[in-house]
Scaffold this active site. Structure first.
Site, short mmCIF file in Angstrom:
data_model
loop_
_atom_site.label_atom_id
_atom_site.label_comp_id
_atom_site.label_asym_id
_atom_site.label_seq_id
_atom_site.Cartn_x
_atom_site.Cartn_y
_atom_site.Cartn_z
N THR A 176 -1.53 5.77 2.35
CA THR A 176 -2.74 4.95 2.39
C THR A 176 -2.71 4.04 3.61
O THR A 176 -1.69 3.42 3.91
CB THR A 176 -2.87 4.11 1.12
OG1 THR A 176 -2.83 4.96 -0.03
CG2 THR A 176 -4.17 3.32 1.11
N LEU B 173 0.87 -1.18 0.00
CA LEU B 173 0.00 0.00 0.00
C LEU B 173 0.90 1.23 0.00
O LEU B 173 1.97 1.22 0.61
CB LEU B 173 -0.90 0.03 1.24
CG LEU B 173 -1.95 -1.08 1.37
CD1 LEU B 173 -2.67 -0.97 2.72
CD2 LEU B 173 -2.96 -1.02 0.24
N ASP B 174 0.47 2.29 -0.68
CA ASP B 174 1.26 3.51 -0.69
C ASP B 174 1.45 4.05 0.72
O ASP B 174 0.62 3.80 1.61
CB ASP B 174 0.58 4.58 -1.56
CG ASP B 174 0.59 4.21 -3.03
OD1 ASP B 174 1.52 3.50 -3.44
OD2 ASP B 174 -0.33 4.63 -3.75
N LYS B 175 2.49 4.83 0.91
CA LYS B 175 2.81 5.38 2.22
C LYS B 175 1.63 6.12 2.85
O LYS B 175 1.31 5.90 4.02
CB LYS B 175 4.03 6.29 2.12
CG LYS B 175 4.44 6.93 3.44
CD LYS B 175 5.67 7.80 3.27
CE LYS B 175 6.06 8.47 4.59
NZ LYS B 175 7.27 9.32 4.45
N HIS C 207 -1.52 3.87 -8.64
CA HIS C 207 -2.37 4.99 -8.22
C HIS C 207 -3.70 5.00 -8.96
O HIS C 207 -4.24 6.06 -9.28
CB HIS C 207 -1.65 6.33 -8.43
CG HIS C 207 -0.51 6.56 -7.48
ND1 HIS C 207 0.30 7.67 -7.54
CD2 HIS C 207 -0.04 5.82 -6.44
CE1 HIS C 207 1.22 7.60 -6.60
NE2 HIS C 207 1.04 6.48 -5.92
#
Length: 565
Positions: A319, A315-317, A429
């Site tokens: 998120t 997961l993105d930072k 994204h």
């Protein structure tokens, strides 16, 4: 061979990252084929005898010194663990090497779980798991006690039966563990040895013998041991979690949502990366560093364990939300395969800036959403929106619907919208770009796609995106052996409070996990609505219009925002 040629170009990436890079940069179904073949190559290399660590640089034709996760119980067979076609993973026919390592892992894990039974060591976090009593009459003839101790050594050190150096005492008291001077000295230098002057006292709290921190010391090589002393061998224990890690737990919470001996689901907080990047060192502030301190090691008898649990996706930072992690090699392969085959269904909740349009031509029913393969409630007769918009020359599809509209002074259309998002594909994204580019309603706090300007006033609380639901097939309980084990589990453990259940046809054991949204979601919505209502009532909001981002934050949110930045 073609897969290897692609890997040669990916300098410095770990093998798993290389596989994922190839997967993201290729079209489907070619990507799925390349990814599957890559995993077969990985597991085939891991199956070579004596391969506890794999130099990925050598595998992909680079000089990288990075190593893939160290595995215990690697297969000694030349057969791959990823079978051709749809043949399920076999947990029973794999042969194992490094049995000593496997036994050491389980033994250390069991000691860690029973740490309360051991005396506390020094410093905090260490426990004495083995102790030796120096005889009251001393050791007698030292040279006769151990053939490795010579008369010349006794004379050189100036020792006798009642005054010996610590390494000599260890060699006499435990010849198997300390067959040589070098082995004994090594334990002393690593801080594993404690010396308690005189007999141990009995603790009033536990009724067990304990080492008195006031009169015990960490043993060094030149320290002397005398009759009546007690020598202890101590190790760091982590409270029932993974053994063998000498680092400290990272300073953030990582709640465990679901866990068994094969895989786990954790709740990643916003502002924390899954693993450290080559160009950006995050130190201990990673999910990878925290996993050994929050997950319990597999029980003895679990096959093909991984020495350190690993996440199978990211997961993105900024998120937050549910992250799948593997504890065994077959679980890692099976979960990755489910991602490739798009059998893992995830749901996100976000807050967007404005009111996203809902064109009739892109509206779909619940039945149509189910046919697309996203996880929606079949009993709910609601309308969904379908975005089919290519990203980076690859197909990308998202199903979404609005959940709640809230008035806001700073947002487009004076409204922020709580939305539910269900990606069919997993492009880079994807959710953020689809909402910003297709529906022209970027996520609140999205610095990359909100366009700047007035939207910057909504960035103070970070990105409002949370992966709050996931459903998948259990990676072990759907094998022949695993299904039998699942059928015999106690009811409470069998269904895990509703997170484990059978599919409608009764053929598949499924995992359904969900979490509540972070508190900042409801706090932000209430705050925005309150300000708008006060303006409508004619209150003086001039001061609030000039508030900086930090004025929107509660005490806990300010700390979280610093972490995000």
């Amino acid at each position: 061979m073609k897969v290897l040629q692609v890997f040669v170009l990916i300098n410095g990436l770990t093998t798993m990252n290389a596989f994922q890079s190839v997967f993201r940069s290729s079209g489907r179904p070619a990507a799925a084929i390349a990814f599957e073949k890559s995993h077969q190559l990985l597991i085939r290399n891991l199956s070579y005898p004596n391969t506890n660590r794999l130099n990925c640089g050598n595998l992909i034709g680079t000089s990288s010194s990075h190593h893939f996760t160290r595995l215990y119980s690697s297969s000694a067979s030349s057969e791959t663990d990823v079978d051709e076609g749809d043949k399920p993973l076999d947990y029973t026919t794999t042969r194992y090497i490094a049995k000593r390592d496997e036994e050491e892992f389980f033994s250390d894990a069991e000691k860690d779980e029973d740490r309360i039974l051991y005396p506390k060591g020094k410093p905090e976090g260490f426990y004495v798991i083995k102790q030796y009593n120096v005889p009251d009459e001393g050791f007698g003839d030292l040279a006769a006690s151990n053939e490795a101790i010579t008369e010349q050594e006794v004379e050189r050190l100036g020792i006798n039966g009642k005054n010996v150096t610590l390494p000599i005492a260890l060699m006499i008291l435990d010849k198997e563990a300390y067959p040589s001077f070098s082995r004994a000295r090594k334990s002393c230098r690593k801080g594993y040895i404690m010396i308690h002057r005189g007999p141990l006292a009995v603790s009033e709290e536990t009724g067990l013998e304990s080492f008195d921190s006031e009169i015990c010391i960490r043993g060094r090589v030149p320290d002397r041991v005398f009759p009546g002393d007690v020598i202890g061998y101590q190790v760091r224990l982590h409270g029932g979690f993974y053994p063998g890690f000498q680092t400290t737990k990272p300073p953030f919470d990582l709640p465990v949502v679901y866990e068994d001996d094969h895989f786990a689901i954790v709740n990643k907080p916003a502002g924390v990366v899954c693993y450290s990047q080559r160009k950006q060192s995050h130190g201990m502030m990673t999910v990878r560093a925290a996993l050994p301190f929050v997950l319990k090691p597999p029980k003895r008898g679990t096959l093909a364990i991984i020495r350190r649990p690993v996440s199978v996706h990211r997961l993105d930072k900024p998120t937050s939300g549910l992250l799948l992690t593997a504890k065994t090699k077959p679980a890692m392969v099976e979960l990755t395969r489910q991602f490739v085959d798009r059998r893992i269904r995830k749901s996100y909740t976000a807050i967007v800036n404005g009111i996203p349009s809902e064109p009739v031509e892109t509206s779909i029913s619940t039945e149509q959403a189910l046919q697309l393969g996203v996880d929606v409630n079949a009993d709910e007769n609601v309308s969904w929106q379908h975005i089919d918009y290519t990203l980076d020359e690859k197909s990308a599809e998202t199903v979404w619907r609005p959940l709640r509209y809230v008035k806001s002074l700073k947002a487009n259309d004076n409204t922020v919208t709580l939305v539910e998002l269900k990606p069919k594909t997993g492009r880079y994204h994807q959710l953020r770009r689809h909402m910003a580019w297709v529906r022209e309603c970027p996520l609140v706090g999205d610095k990359a796609y909100d366009g700047g300007g007035a939207a910057m006033s909504l960035r103070g609380r970070g990105l409002f995106l949370c992966s709050n639901k996931v459903s998948l097939e259990h990676p072990y309980y759907n094998t022949e052996v695993g299904r039998k084990k699942w059928e015999n589990l106690p009811e409470e453990e069998k269904y895990q409070n509703g997170m484990l259940r059978l599919s409608e046809d009764g053929e598949v054991v499924e995992v359904h996990a969900s979490i509540d949204l972070p508190e900042k979601f409801e706090s932000f919505l209430k705050n925005e609505e309150s300000r708008f209502e006060r303006l409508a009532a004619g209150d003086d909001l001039e001061a609030e219009d000039n508030l900086g981002a930090e004025d929107d934050l509660g005490e806990d949110d300010i700390g979280a925002e610093k972490l995000i930045e």
